[in-house]
Design a protein around this motif. Sequence first.
Motif, PDB file in Angstrom:
ATOM      1  N   VAL A   1     -12.518 -82.615 -78.733  1.00  0.00           N
ATOM      2  CA  VAL A   1     -12.086 -82.113 -80.029  1.00  0.00           C
ATOM      3  C   VAL A   1     -11.854 -83.291 -80.975  1.00  0.00           C
ATOM      4  O   VAL A   1     -11.128 -84.224 -80.640  1.00  0.00           O
ATOM      5  CB  VAL A   1     -10.781 -81.296 -79.888  1.00  0.00           C
ATOM      6  N   TYR A   2     -12.486 -83.255 -82.139  1.00  0.00           N
ATOM      7  CA  TYR A   2     -12.297 -84.302 -83.137  1.00  0.00           C
ATOM      8  C   TYR A   2     -11.378 -83.825 -84.245  1.00  0.00           C
ATOM      9  O   TYR A   2     -11.463 -82.678 -84.684  1.00  0.00           O
ATOM     10  CB  TYR A   2     -13.643 -84.700 -83.770  1.00  0.00           C
ATOM     11  N   ASP A   3     -10.506 -84.719 -84.665  1.00  0.00           N
ATOM     12  CA  ASP A   3      -9.719 -84.457 -85.857  1.00  0.00           C
ATOM     13  C   ASP A   3     -10.586 -84.854 -87.054  1.00  0.00           C
ATOM     14  O   ASP A   3     -10.960 -86.020 -87.199  1.00  0.00           O
ATOM     15  CB  ASP A   3      -8.442 -85.303 -85.821  1.00  0.00           C
ATOM     16  N   LEU A   4     -10.922 -83.889 -87.877  1.00  0.00           N
ATOM     17  CA  LEU A   4     -11.869 -84.155 -88.965  1.00  0.00           C
ATOM     18  C   LEU A   4     -11.269 -85.061 -90.038  1.00  0.00           C
ATOM     19  O   LEU A   4     -11.986 -85.756 -90.757  1.00  0.00           O
ATOM     20  CB  LEU A   4     -12.334 -82.835 -89.594  1.00  0.00           C
TER      21      LEU A   4
ATOM     22  N   PRO B   1      -8.392 -87.150 -75.495  1.00  0.00           N
ATOM     23  CA  PRO B   1      -9.029 -88.140 -74.625  1.00  0.00           C
ATOM     24  C   PRO B   1      -8.319 -88.280 -73.277  1.00  0.00           C
ATOM     25  O   PRO B   1      -7.874 -89.354 -72.896  1.00  0.00           O
ATOM     26  CB  PRO B   1      -8.911 -89.432 -75.455  1.00  0.00           C
TER      27      PRO B   1
ATOM     28  N   GLU C   1     -14.811 -79.513 -74.152  1.00  0.00           N
ATOM     29  CA  GLU C   1     -15.115 -79.846 -75.533  1.00  0.00           C
ATOM     30  C   GLU C   1     -14.254 -81.023 -75.968  1.00  0.00           C
ATOM     31  O   GLU C   1     -13.024 -80.969 -75.875  1.00  0.00           O
ATOM     32  CB  GLU C   1     -14.817 -78.652 -76.451  1.00  0.00           C
TER      33      GLU C   1
ATOM     34  N   ARG D   1     -10.778 -89.035 -85.120  1.00  0.00           N
ATOM     35  CA  ARG D   1     -10.338 -89.426 -83.772  1.00  0.00           C
ATOM     36  C   ARG D   1     -10.507 -88.271 -82.799  1.00  0.00           C
ATOM     37  O   ARG D   1     -10.239 -87.123 -83.152  1.00  0.00           O
ATOM     38  CB  ARG D   1      -8.849 -89.781 -83.779  1.00  0.00           C
ATOM     39  N   PRO D   2     -10.905 -88.571 -81.560  1.00  0.00           N
ATOM     40  CA  PRO D   2     -10.870 -87.512 -80.559  1.00  0.00           C
ATOM     41  C   PRO D   2      -9.414 -87.215 -80.206  1.00  0.00           C
ATOM     42  O   PRO D   2      -8.625 -88.141 -80.006  1.00  0.00           O
ATOM     43  CB  PRO D   2     -11.626 -88.105 -79.364  1.00  0.00           C
ATOM     44  N   LEU D   3      -9.064 -85.937 -80.183  1.00  0.00           N
ATOM     45  CA  LEU D   3      -7.654 -85.568 -79.979  1.00  0.00           C
ATOM     46  C   LEU D   3      -7.318 -85.328 -78.519  1.00  0.00           C
ATOM     47  O   LEU D   3      -6.154 -85.237 -78.154  1.00  0.00           O
ATOM     48  CB  LEU D   3      -7.343 -84.299 -80.780  1.00  0.00           C
TER      49      LEU D   3
ATOM     50  N   THR E   1      -9.322 -87.691 -89.513  1.00  0.00           N
ATOM     51  CA  THR E   1      -9.246 -89.102 -89.111  1.00  0.00           C
ATOM     52  C   THR E   1     -10.429 -89.551 -88.266  1.00  0.00           C
ATOM     53  O   THR E   1     -10.599 -90.746 -88.045  1.00  0.00           O
ATOM     54  CB  THR E   1      -7.967 -89.359 -88.287  1.00  0.00           C
TER      55      THR E   1
ATOM     56  N   TYR F   1     -14.143 -94.439 -84.358  1.00  0.00           N
ATOM     57  CA  TYR F   1     -12.841 -94.642 -83.754  1.00  0.00           C
ATOM     58  C   TYR F   1     -13.032 -95.149 -82.329  1.00  0.00           C
ATOM     59  O   TYR F   1     -13.798 -94.567 -81.556  1.00  0.00           O
ATOM     60  CB  TYR F   1     -12.048 -93.324 -83.739  1.00  0.00           C
TER      61      TYR F   1
ATOM     62  N   TYR G   1      -9.021 -82.294 -72.073  1.00  0.00           N
ATOM     63  CA  TYR G   1     -10.473 -82.122 -71.938  1.00  0.00           C
ATOM     64  C   TYR G   1     -10.658 -81.463 -70.581  1.00  0.00           C
ATOM     65  O   TYR G   1     -10.376 -82.060 -69.540  1.00  0.00           O
ATOM     66  CB  TYR G   1     -11.202 -83.467 -72.002  1.00  0.00           C
TER      67      TYR G   1
END
Lengths: 286, 778
Positions: B686-689, B697, B684, B693-695, B691, B125, B702
């Motif tokens: 955080v990634y949405d598993l 950014p 951290e 995508r980093p949630l 899709t 992504y 963060y």
Amino acid sequence: MDLLDLMKSSIRAPGRLVNLLTIDELKGIDVDTSGATIGALATLAEIADHPDLARMFPALALAAGHAATPQVRNVATIGGNILQRPRCWYFRMAQYPCLKKGGDTCFAMDGENKYHAIFENSLCAMVHPSNTAVALLALDAVVRTAGSGEIPIRKFFVTPDQDILRESALAEGELVTQLFIPATGARSHYLEFRERQSFDWALVSAAAAAELEGQTLNNARVVLGSVAPIPWRIDLGEIAATDEALDRAADEAVRGATPLAKNKYKVQLARTAIRRSLRELARATE
Amino acid sequence: MASSEYTEVVVEGRKVRLRAPAAEAIPAYGAATRVVGTAAQRVDALEKVTGRAVYPSDLRLPGMVHARFVRSARAHARITSMDLSHAEKVPGFLAAIGPSELSEKSLKDMLGRELPILTEEPKYYGEEILAVCAETDDAARAAAREVRITYETLPFSVDPEERVRAGQFVGGGWTPTGPGRPAVYERGNVQKAMAAANRIIERTYRTAPNVHSSIEPHAAVASYEEGRWTVWESTQGVFAVREELAAMLGAPLLSVRVIGTHMGGGFGSKVSAGKYTFIAAYLAKKLGRPVRCVQDRSEEFVSPYGRPPSVVTIKAAVRPDGKLLAIEQKGIHAAGPYGFGAEWGHAEDMAAEMYACDNVRTETYAALTHTPPPCAMRAPGHAQAAFSLEQMMDEIAREIGMDPVEFRLKNLPARDPVSGKPIAVPRGSHGLAECLKKGGELFQWKKRRKETRDAPPPRFRRGVGVAATAWSAGGGPPASVVIRIHADGVAELFAGAADIGTGTRTALAQIASEETGVPVDRIRVTNADTALTSYCLPSYGSLTLASTGPAVRRAAVACRRQLLSIASDILEAPEKNIVLAGGRATRPASRKTPESSVPIAKLVELSASREIVGLGEREGNPDMSIRSHGAQFVAVEVDTETGTIEVTDLVAVNDSGRVINPTMFKSQQYGGVTMGLGMGLTEERVYDLETGRPLNPNLTDYKVPTILDQPAAFQAVPLEVPYDGNNLGAKGLGEPPIIPTAAAVANAVYDAIGIRLAALPLTPKRVIDALHPPESKP
């Protein structure tokens, strides 16, 4: 509303903006024996630093003082604060067509939901992000608008079941002008738990208010923040101001929680927030 | 100390031993220094606080236009169509570049692995697909938004463990293996040692993906005139950018000039040319106008990547008397889809190097995840490795009932366990031992450790913890410096090194001032400009001061000799009796004669060359393992009802030899520890598993620590263990302070609550889930 953030995230793209900051009638804070009248454009810093508010309605002053950062509090208004849209990251990313944006899915339900709702979360798991809304609800404030006139704050915030596209009862084009908090002599307190000490949203917050008589809290209520799509009010009525009674009430209040896969810890936080905010009211008597 | 005489290189398949350049030894500093070791104010403090310092992302050139990337909205996909017709209608639109135009171009990492600049088959992504260029930045953004792309979505995974299970990995580290084989390091016989031992502990530790979060985003401005590019780049290394950009452009080295005087932070993310660099330069030539290519904050979270997440399983065996018998480690880290940059993720070196242990085996799996390629981030590998190794050391010390400080002291190596080289400890003391002892004293370790053990468990539980670090930070060649002192007494110092916020420019001016007597505020530092300064490595690996600093001293000594020669004639005194300081050459008063002095400006004016020029080159290092050491002691208070961890006290002790400027030394400690606290407690990606995508950014979700997240009591302590491996006696410090922090906090949390938290960051959620396990469903 946090319109600029929404525009930056491509969630809103208004064709025309109206600047309210030039309307002096929306500014200022007046406190008399009947209560406090707070202009919708009063800043969080003005509210946090107002000596009469701190004395009569400490929950509100504390809530305003915990929000965001000093720089943000100097420009953020209370009208904007209570009308913030959800901070849910699926809502904030244009790529996710969630229910709140007219889509048909709540992505948080089975997704990354450590910051999401533990109550009223069957449709949409957003949490209401406003600190001051939590305090205003505990203090039984009234929202005055240019439009319908007055909306009791208990009816101001709407759940996803009531209207998935909005978080408040404001009609299209209706403007919040003032907030009025009646002077009742109730004690109040606000606290919140979070991951960092500034520039952070609460994991769970709580505003408690009650009248104190001897060792009894009358008309006791706690409003929890960041646990539901609306500020989550719990009415406890008359309750003994003892640790045991307050702990029991806290346990009872969270019994109906429906946490998601990654936010069970919030139930423990909510329990603690209720207990500590009520204890603070009782402790103030000694 | 003797320099290493030879470097072995390979020339056309032949091994050749190159002799180190002969260099006259420069004596070590005497007992007292005038300028070195003082808290001189930053030479660019005024420029920076008044906003006069121009950073590359601030630069606006006449006629300049703006480039922006169109990035993949999928974690893995094939592009089926790209429609630019709407983008082209945006007023101000100038050009778009697609993957086919750049199909021959790629970035290369340090091991030669390649990364496309633009791609038709994005594998994470945010991967760059197109670049668009317009008259204004707003128009460029609008045009980028208007590009319509359709994708055929392909399978993906952002989970490194899942990818390793699927066989999708390469060996990590600096000697990579091919696909499907982990990198293995082994000494002794771990199996045998484990079989014979009766105290063995095993645990799996996880670190989270972190992002550098530099204040200045990645940025380049390029102009092209008369066959030459000038590139202003926010970079840690102008020469690396020049080499890489010239290669990508297929242009001679000297057709590219890179300038990076001021830059707003890199932390490892700006050590080479970026896609934005190439796009700016390419478009500048194509359009004949200066081009600016700067990333948004949200883009900083996808390109380049930061510290990749790691999963490290460590098994250690110990003898009851505290002798470490064996360490076995399996490390997995995300390495992105290309393996590009996989060298930055490995968490293996520290387990092999840190302690004396005869039997060590590490396996490294660089998982081919659909996440951006890793890149260096402050103490790459070590910061992750310390979280597992330094907690494991705590665990096994407790297992045998030994104080974790004593345990570490007992297992310090005298020689580098990997290279076999002696660890530079010239006067019989071990830097790490000194750090542990000094830190323990300042922290009152023994007393406080006992206090927390004796305390009953109240709502707030207190605990103390310690962790240690070693980091190779000797610096070294190449570095060449020129100092020119002019007839008005002002000196110019030319050095290739970037000042990445550490105060390099100031420290170098102090070193020059010490020898020449020119006051620091009369020294103009010109740095990080490939047209004006000489080659050096990027400011990474904590090497800048220890590399360029000794070259500055050598150049300054060359100037000093010339100044003294003239001064000796004028003041009619032997050179050894003349003091160069405060802008003057002074012969102190003696019994027979009063003091007399002459301005340095006058000496230059009277010199045959009308300008005093000194050249200094960095000498070679001694053939030793040169390490910067550090130890951190922390006290925490854990609110068992809210899961909140407050770090109440922290003592950071670092040994990196001579301190050039104590204020900036401590600033490195404060900054590194703060970054370590972020890694430990709040940061951290955080990634949405679903899709990929980093949630989060952005800098609200963060969570970089704020000033209110600092420990209430924070002691940053420089410890100058004497070192004579270069003419300054200084080693590097940039990275060591971040390394042990997260482990020290986790050790303290264990001390407080009796539960080992083995996954970062240590959030209230993790503490509560550990203390109040969610009821398992029936």
